[in-house]
Design an enzyme around this catalytic site. Structure first.
Site, PDB file in Angstrom:
ATOM      1  CB  SER A   1      -0.917   0.012   1.224  1.00  0.00           C
ATOM      2  OG  SER A   1      -1.488   1.303   1.315  1.00  0.00           O
TER       3      SER A   1
ATOM      4  CG  HIS B   1      -3.757  -1.577  -1.718  1.00  0.00           C
ATOM      5  ND1 HIS B   1      -4.839  -2.351  -2.065  1.00  0.00           N
ATOM      6  CD2 HIS B   1      -4.189  -0.771  -0.706  1.00  0.00           C
ATOM      7  CE1 HIS B   1      -5.874  -2.051  -1.293  1.00  0.00           C
ATOM      8  NE2 HIS B   1      -5.507  -1.082  -0.461  1.00  0.00           N
TER       9      HIS B   1
ATOM     10  CG  ASP C   1      -5.149   2.395   0.703  1.00  0.00           C
ATOM     11  OD1 ASP C   1      -6.076   1.569   0.602  1.00  0.00           O
ATOM     12  OD2 ASP C   1      -4.007   2.094   1.093  1.00  0.00           O
TER      13      ASP C   1
ATOM     14  CG  MET D   1      -8.509   7.101   2.365  1.00  0.00           C
ATOM     15  SD  MET D   1      -7.584   7.193   3.896  1.00  0.00           S
ATOM     16  CE  MET D   1      -6.805   5.582   3.900  1.00  0.00           C
TER      17      MET D   1
ATOM     18  CG  HIS E   1      -9.198   0.062  -0.730  1.00  0.00           C
ATOM     19  ND1 HIS E   1      -8.606  -0.146   0.505  1.00  0.00           N
ATOM     20  CD2 HIS E   1     -10.533   0.067  -0.505  1.00  0.00           C
ATOM     21  CE1 HIS E   1      -9.557  -0.251   1.430  1.00  0.00           C
ATOM     22  NE2 HIS E   1     -10.730  -0.116   0.842  1.00  0.00           N
TER      23      HIS E   1
ATOM     24  CG  MET F   1     -11.366   3.148   1.886  1.00  0.00           C
ATOM     25  SD  MET F   1      -9.825   3.150   2.813  1.00  0.00           S
ATOM     26  CE  MET F   1      -8.667   3.182   1.473  1.00  0.00           C
TER      27      MET F   1
ATOM     28  CG  MET G   1     -11.708  -2.874   4.879  1.00  0.00           C
ATOM     29  SD  MET G   1     -10.201  -2.469   3.988  1.00  0.00           S
ATOM     30  CE  MET G   1      -9.161  -1.784   5.285  1.00  0.00           C
TER      31      MET G   1
ATOM     32  N   GLY H   1      -9.143   3.813   6.917  1.00  0.00           N
ATOM     33  CA  GLY H   1      -8.893   5.241   7.083  1.00  0.00           C
ATOM     34  C   GLY H   1      -7.431   5.555   7.345  1.00  0.00           C
TER      35      GLY H   1
ATOM     36  N   GLY I   1      -3.189   3.904   7.873  1.00  0.00           N
ATOM     37  CA  GLY I   1      -2.215   2.820   7.890  1.00  0.00           C
ATOM     38  C   GLY I   1      -1.752   2.576   9.319  1.00  0.00           C
ATOM     39  N   GLY I   2      -1.056   1.489   9.521  1.00  0.00           N
ATOM     40  CA  GLY I   2      -0.397   1.236  10.800  1.00  0.00           C
ATOM     41  C   GLY I   2      -1.304   0.840  11.943  1.00  0.00           C
TER      42      GLY I   2
ATOM     43  CG  ASP J   1      -6.213  -2.937   2.933  1.00  0.00           C
ATOM     44  OD1 ASP J   1      -5.164  -2.687   3.537  1.00  0.00           O
ATOM     45  OD2 ASP J   1      -6.840  -2.088   2.254  1.00  0.00           O
ATOM     46  N   GLY J   2      -4.982  -4.433   5.986  1.00  0.00           N
ATOM     47  CA  GLY J   2      -4.942  -3.764   7.284  1.00  0.00           C
ATOM     48  C   GLY J   2      -4.189  -4.574   8.323  1.00  0.00           C
ATOM     49  N   GLY J   3      -3.065  -4.041   8.775  1.00  0.00           N
ATOM     50  CA  GLY J   3      -2.312  -4.710   9.840  1.00  0.00           C
ATOM     51  C   GLY J   3      -1.669  -6.020   9.426  1.00  0.00           C
TER      52      GLY J   3
ATOM     53  N   GLY K   1       1.072  -2.128   4.103  1.00  0.00           N
ATOM     54  CA  GLY K   1       1.562  -0.754   4.037  1.00  0.00           C
ATOM     55  C   GLY K   1       2.774  -0.585   4.927  1.00  0.00           C
TER      56      GLY K   1
HETATM   57  C1  DX5 Z   1      -6.449   1.400   5.437  1.00  0.00           C
HETATM   58  C2  DX5 Z   1      -5.990   1.170   4.021  1.00  0.00           C
HETATM   59  C3  DX5 Z   1      -4.873   0.211   3.938  1.00  0.00           C
HETATM   60  C4  DX5 Z   1      -3.616   0.683   4.635  1.00  0.00           C
HETATM   61  C5  DX5 Z   1      -2.918  -0.536   5.143  1.00  0.00           C
HETATM   62  O1  DX5 Z   1      -7.614   2.106   5.454  1.00  0.00           O
HETATM   63  O2  DX5 Z   1      -7.040   0.629   3.234  1.00  0.00           O
HETATM   64  O3  DX5 Z   1      -4.596  -0.204   2.620  1.00  0.00           O
HETATM   65  O4  DX5 Z   1      -2.752   1.426   3.809  1.00  0.00           O
HETATM   66  O5  DX5 Z   1      -1.836  -0.140   5.911  1.00  0.00           O
HETATM   67  P1  DX5 Z   1      -1.169  -1.121   6.976  1.00  0.00           P
HETATM   68  O6  DX5 Z   1      -0.690  -2.342   6.227  1.00  0.00           O
HETATM   69  O7  DX5 Z   1      -0.086  -0.306   7.555  1.00  0.00           O
HETATM   70  O8  DX5 Z   1      -2.232  -1.501   7.977  1.00  0.00           O
HETATM   71 ZN    ZN Z   2      -6.483  -0.316   1.257  1.00  0.00          ZN
END
Ligand code: DX5
Ligand code: ZN
Length: 213
Positions: A5, A30, A32, A34, A63, A65, A134, A139, A141-142, A172-174, A194
């Site tokens: 990401s 990827h 994102d 938003m 992606h 959002m 998800m 919303g 990263g991290g 996606d996420g963590g 990410g």
């Molecule tokens: C969160 C995004 C993710 C994000 C993932 O809303 O959709 O794609 O960048 O980041 P990590 O891998 O750090 O959780």
């Molecule tokens: Zn994403």
């Protein structure tokens, strides 16, 4: 597969980071998007994606959002998206939006937030090239991976086997090198990462590690 990401990339050195991904074993990039409405954060839009496209040698996995993403399908095609995923929670006429993505010649997918059960896709999975689950509330990263995701991946695998065996499952996420193997075992095909990639000392090696889990 692995889809790093770019939300966690260094935006001041975006070209460098895209070139690093070109040289890595990752499969997709990827992206994102938003809107500050669907999620409490604003990221970037079409001009930045256009720039990424200019340098990327791999498919752009976009992606969205954003509320009512159906309004912007042609725009995302024009800036270089290859795959577009839209949230179940953001579309009033989801099947129409998926068809519009297909009609533009892109691959289409639905995203489910952590609170949305897999069963919501009973009548939609047939139209999807992929489904994105998800594993954090979208919303930022991290964030910390939500453990319930493993069971959702298994449920989704079963639904896909029944209704659309070629549909890919993306998470996606963590995601990191600790939970990747368990996600692949549960039935995931594509992992988004990410922070795990961009905050690592050696992103190329981390991508290799994520791929070989
Ligand atoms: C969160 C995004 C993710 C994000 C993932 O809303 O959709 O794609 O960048 O980041 P990590 O891998 O750090 O959780
Ligand atoms: Zn994403």
């Amino acid at each position: 597969m692995v889809s790093p990401s770019l939300l966690s990339a260094d935006f001041g050195n975006l070209q460098r980071d895209v070139e690093m991904l070109n040289a890595s074993e990752c499969d997709w990039l990827h992206i994102d998007v938003m809107d500050g409405m669907f999620v409490p954060n604003i990221s970037f839009g079409q001009p930045v994606i256009k720039f990424i496209k200019k340098h990327a040698q791999k498919p752009l996995d976009v992606h969205l959002m954003i509320m009512d993403p159906g309004r912007y399908i042609a725009d995302f095609k024009n800036c270089g998206a290859d795959i577009v995923t839209v949230h179940y929670e953001a579309c009033t006429h989801l099947n129409r939006t998926l068809a519009a993505i297909r009609d533009e010649g892109m691959k289409c997918g639905v995203v489910l937030n952590p609170h949305s059960p897999v069963a919501l896709l009973e009548d939609t999975v047939q139209m999807c090239d992929l489904v994105l689950l998800m594993s954090v509330n979208p919303g930022f990263g991290g964030q910390k991976f939500i453990e319930n995701t493993y069971s959702k991946v298994r449920q989704l695998r079963e639904l896909c086997d029944r209704k659309n065996p070629s549909c890919l499952i993306e998470v996606d996420g963590g995601v990191n090198t600790e939970n990747a193997a368990k996600l692949y075992e549960a039935g995931a095909d594509v992992l988004v990462a990410g922070n795990a990639v961009f905050k690592s000392e050696n992103p190329i090696a981390t991508i290799h590690e994520l791929k070989s889990k």
